[in-house]
Design a protein around this motif. Structure first.
Motif, PDB file in Angstrom:
ATOM      1  N   PHE A  32       0.813  -1.205   0.000  1.00 45.01           N
ATOM      2  CA  PHE A  32       0.000   0.000   0.000  1.00 45.01           C
ATOM      3  C   PHE A  32       0.852   1.262   0.000  1.00 45.01           C
ATOM      4  O   PHE A  32       0.395   2.321   0.440  1.00 45.01           O
ATOM      5  N   GLY A  33       2.062   1.167  -0.481  1.00 44.19           N
ATOM      6  CA  GLY A  33       2.889   2.357  -0.677  1.00 44.19           C
ATOM      7  C   GLY A  33       4.134   2.428   0.173  1.00 44.19           C
ATOM      8  O   GLY A  33       5.027   3.218  -0.112  1.00 44.19           O
ATOM      9  N   GLY A  34       4.190   1.643   1.255  1.00 40.53           N
ATOM     10  CA  GLY A  34       5.410   1.572   2.042  1.00 40.53           C
ATOM     11  C   GLY A  34       5.592   2.644   3.087  1.00 40.53           C
ATOM     12  O   GLY A  34       6.669   2.736   3.690  1.00 40.53           O
ATOM     13  N   VAL A  35       4.568   3.477   3.332  1.00 35.46           N
ATOM     14  CA  VAL A  35       4.686   4.522   4.347  1.00 35.46           C
ATOM     15  C   VAL A  35       4.391   3.915   5.714  1.00 35.46           C
ATOM     16  O   VAL A  35       3.317   3.341   5.933  1.00 35.46           O
ATOM     17  N   ASP A  36       5.337   4.043   6.637  1.00 33.15           N
ATOM     18  CA  ASP A  36       5.177   3.450   7.963  1.00 33.15           C
ATOM     19  C   ASP A  36       4.006   4.081   8.712  1.00 33.15           C
ATOM     20  O   ASP A  36       3.772   5.292   8.634  1.00 33.15           O
ATOM     21  N   GLU A  37       3.267   3.261   9.448  1.00 31.68           N
ATOM     22  CA  GLU A  37       2.194   3.749  10.298  1.00 31.68           C
ATOM     23  C   GLU A  37       2.758   4.205  11.636  1.00 31.68           C
ATOM     24  O   GLU A  37       3.852   3.817  12.046  1.00 31.68           O
ATOM     25  N   ALA A  38       1.962   5.007  12.322  1.00 28.38           N
ATOM     26  CA  ALA A  38       2.314   5.391  13.685  1.00 28.38           C
ATOM     27  C   ALA A  38       2.321   4.155  14.575  1.00 28.38           C
ATOM     28  O   ALA A  38       1.603   3.181  14.326  1.00 28.38           O
ATOM     29  N   THR A  39       3.145   4.199  15.609  1.00 25.50           N
ATOM     30  CA  THR A  39       3.287   3.046  16.504  1.00 25.50           C
ATOM     31  C   THR A  39       1.947   2.606  17.073  1.00 25.50           C
ATOM     32  O   THR A  39       1.625   1.418  17.095  1.00 25.50           O
ATOM     33  N   GLU A  40       1.122   3.574  17.532  1.00 25.47           N
ATOM     34  CA  GLU A  40      -0.148   3.202  18.154  1.00 25.47           C
ATOM     35  C   GLU A  40      -1.119   2.590  17.143  1.00 25.47           C
ATOM     36  O   GLU A  40      -1.933   1.727  17.491  1.00 25.47           O
ATOM     37  N   GLU A  41      -1.036   3.005  15.882  1.00 23.73           N
ATOM     38  CA  GLU A  41      -1.892   2.436  14.857  1.00 23.73           C
ATOM     39  C   GLU A  41      -1.479   0.990  14.556  1.00 23.73           C
ATOM     40  O   GLU A  41      -2.309   0.091  14.475  1.00 23.73           O
ATOM     41  N   ARG A  42      -0.194   0.797  14.420  1.00 21.38           N
ATOM     42  CA  ARG A  42       0.308  -0.557  14.152  1.00 21.38           C
ATOM     43  C   ARG A  42      -0.007  -1.488  15.319  1.00 21.38           C
ATOM     44  O   ARG A  42      -0.387  -2.644  15.120  1.00 21.38           O
ATOM     45  N   GLU A  43       0.123  -0.992  16.544  1.00 21.49           N
ATOM     46  CA  GLU A  43      -0.156  -1.817  17.719  1.00 21.49           C
ATOM     47  C   GLU A  43      -1.627  -2.202  17.789  1.00 21.49           C
ATOM     48  O   GLU A  43      -1.971  -3.332  18.192  1.00 21.49           O
ATOM     49  N   LEU A  44      -2.523  -1.293  17.374  1.00 19.70           N
ATOM     50  CA  LEU A  44      -3.940  -1.619  17.400  1.00 19.70           C
ATOM     51  C   LEU A  44      -4.261  -2.725  16.400  1.00 19.70           C
ATOM     52  O   LEU A  44      -4.963  -3.695  16.724  1.00 19.70           O
ATOM     53  N   TRP A  45      -3.731  -2.625  15.185  1.00 19.46           N
ATOM     54  CA  TRP A  45      -4.009  -3.667  14.191  1.00 19.46           C
ATOM     55  C   TRP A  45      -3.351  -4.996  14.579  1.00 19.46           C
ATOM     56  O   TRP A  45      -3.896  -6.061  14.287  1.00 19.46           O
ATOM     57  N   ASP A  46      -2.232  -4.924  15.259  1.00 17.93           N
ATOM     58  CA  ASP A  46      -1.608  -6.148  15.770  1.00 17.93           C
ATOM     59  C   ASP A  46      -2.551  -6.821  16.768  1.00 17.93           C
ATOM     60  O   ASP A  46      -2.776  -8.040  16.731  1.00 17.93           O
ATOM     61  N   ALA A  47      -3.127  -6.007  17.657  1.00 20.86           N
ATOM     62  CA  ALA A  47      -4.012  -6.560  18.675  1.00 20.86           C
ATOM     63  C   ALA A  47      -5.308  -7.109  18.078  1.00 20.86           C
ATOM     64  O   ALA A  47      -5.854  -8.102  18.565  1.00 20.86           O
ATOM     65  N   LEU A  48      -5.798  -6.481  17.005  1.00 23.10           N
ATOM     66  CA  LEU A  48      -7.062  -6.886  16.407  1.00 23.10           C
ATOM     67  C   LEU A  48      -6.922  -8.066  15.443  1.00 23.10           C
ATOM     68  O   LEU A  48      -7.903  -8.774  15.180  1.00 23.10           O
ATOM     69  N   THR A  49      -5.730  -8.280  14.908  1.00 25.67           N
ATOM     70  CA  THR A  49      -5.530  -9.368  13.947  1.00 25.67           C
ATOM     71  C   THR A  49      -5.794 -10.723  14.605  1.00 25.67           C
ATOM     72  O   THR A  49      -5.271 -11.023  15.680  1.00 25.67           O
TER      73      THR A  49
END
Length: 411
Positions: free
Chosen positions: A24-41
């Motif tokens: 999706f373009g390679g732009v890193d997400e903010a830490t809190e955004e990445r952590e939320l998707w990690d928790a929801l996966t």
């Protein structure tokens, strides 16, 4: 090339998700955004395709509960995080993941699969149809005024600022009361409420941190709005923008009070609404709809995984008794004739050898399922065929929803 498709292992999540971000373009997400998707996966419901140690394909399926016409909450697989590495395109990887995923969803006993598409042209070949649309608007609040609904005592509603985090429980209680009243809404499971207050600083693009106001009547929370303000200045003075993220209310008075507040924020001249229902009340509460610049686009894509169970799970706006000839080459277990009999109280749907009244595909069933797309409109496009005179009108009226289906947020 030899690739392996397998269930995602928790230890592989970072590599798996990294492939998605790159696609999706390679732009890193903010830490809190990445952590939320990690928790929801849900790793046990996610798959990856691997070329050696390199992840080259991703797909997941959230455990969702979706509101359908009649107010029932139905299990649905929320297809998400789908990607294929650019180095491995046109090799059948996406098709293999869609095949495995729909087989899994069927085995889990979930009658529906839903998704939001980065490119809407992709998923039709896998049997999905566009089931909901979303309305966006750029309201010129310097010229547009609120036209209060007749009899609504806006003055009886108190609108007050509240901390987004501290008010989360009150807002979720309002949202939960709204779910059964509109098809397409998600009954949020624990953890998903965090999406509404996710507010990484790097995503604000010059706007304020997330703000929240509550609408209260007699001490009871009857609505809320979440938004951010982006200050802007022009030659004539302030031209700030109110970016509305969420707006929910339990009655017309509360909605009007919240909208009036948003139109009146100091030093702003635009209210930007995103992803609203196409029949959102604001359309009928503004003095000049042209100065709101409404726009519509696709939102939720849906496909029946089990035709019989899916059609039995909802109710119908009028009595219906039709035989549907369904084509579904990607999920052939759905193909054949199905007799649908139902009304506002419930429905049954069973296989039959009786002559067909309507012929359509899984795409068309998916598009019409939540009641936002008329079968008659699909017939006008040649995508539904009437085989018995009168059957199209009967089914089109029965499938319709009294309110437009709407997906409140992406996933």
């Amino acid at each position: 090339m030899t690739t392996e498709l397998r269930i995602l292992r928790r230890a592989e999540w970072d590599t798996w998700y990294g492939n998605l971000i790159r696609a999706f373009g390679g732009v890193d997400e903010a830490t809190e955004e990445r952590e939320l998707w990690d928790a929801l996966t849900e790793c046990e419901r996610s798959i990856g395709v691997w070329d050696g140690e390199e992840c080259v394909g991703t797909a997941g399926a959230f455990t969702f509960r979706l509101s359908v016409p009649g107010g029932r909450i139905v299990p649905a697989a929320g297809v998400t995080m789908v990607s294929v590495a650019a180095t491995h395109r046109r090799r059948g990887i996406l098709t293999s993941m869609m095949r495995r995923q729909l087989d899994d969803v069927r085995a889990w006993g979930e009658p529906l699969a839903v998704l939001t598409a980065s490119e809407p042209g992709i998923y039709g070949r896998f049997g999905y149809g566009i089931a909901t649309q979303q309305l966006s608007a750029e309201i010129d609040s310097s010229r547009v005024r609120l036209v209060p609904p007749p009899g609504a005592d806006i003055g009886a509603v108190r609108v007050r600022y509240a901390d987004p985090e501290a008010s989360l429980a009150a807002c979720e209680a309002v949202y939960a009361q709204r779910v059964e009243s509109r098809p397409g809404m998600l009954a949020r499971l624990p953890g998903w409420e965090r999406l509404g207050v996710l507010d990484p600083a790097q995503n604000r693009q010059g706007a304020s941190p997330l703000q929240c106001v509550l609408a209260e009547r007699n001490g009871r929370t009857v609505g809320y709005a979440r938004f951010a303000v982006k200050p802007e200045w022009g030659a004539g003075g302030a031209e700030g923008v109110v970016n509305v993220r969420d707006l929910e209310a339990l009655d017309p008075g509360a909605y009007a009070a919240l909208l009036n507040f948003l139109l009146s924020v100091d030093l702003t001249s635009t209210v930007r609404m995103r992803s609203r229902p196409v029949d959102d009340p604001f359309v009928h509460l503004v003095s000049d709809i042209r100065r709101c610049e409404p726009r519509v686009r696709d939102s939720l894509h849906l496909r029946p995984v089990e035709v019989g169970a899916a059609l039995e799970a909802r109710t119908y706006a009028a009595p219906v008794d039709v035989v549907l000839e369904v084509t579904d080459p990607f999920c052939p277990w759905n193909e054949g004739r199905w007799r649908l009999s139902g009304d506002t109280k419930g429905a049954g749907c069973e296989r039959t050898t009786d002559p067909a009244d309507l012929a359509l595909g899984s795409n068309e069933l998916g598009a019409a399922y939540l009641g936002g797309t008329r079968l008659s409109a699909l017939a006008g496009a040649g995508r539904v065929r009437e085989l018995r005179q009168g059957a199209l009108t009967e089914a089109s009226v029965a499938f319709a929803s009294p309110v437009a289906p709407w997906l409140p947020h992406g996933f």
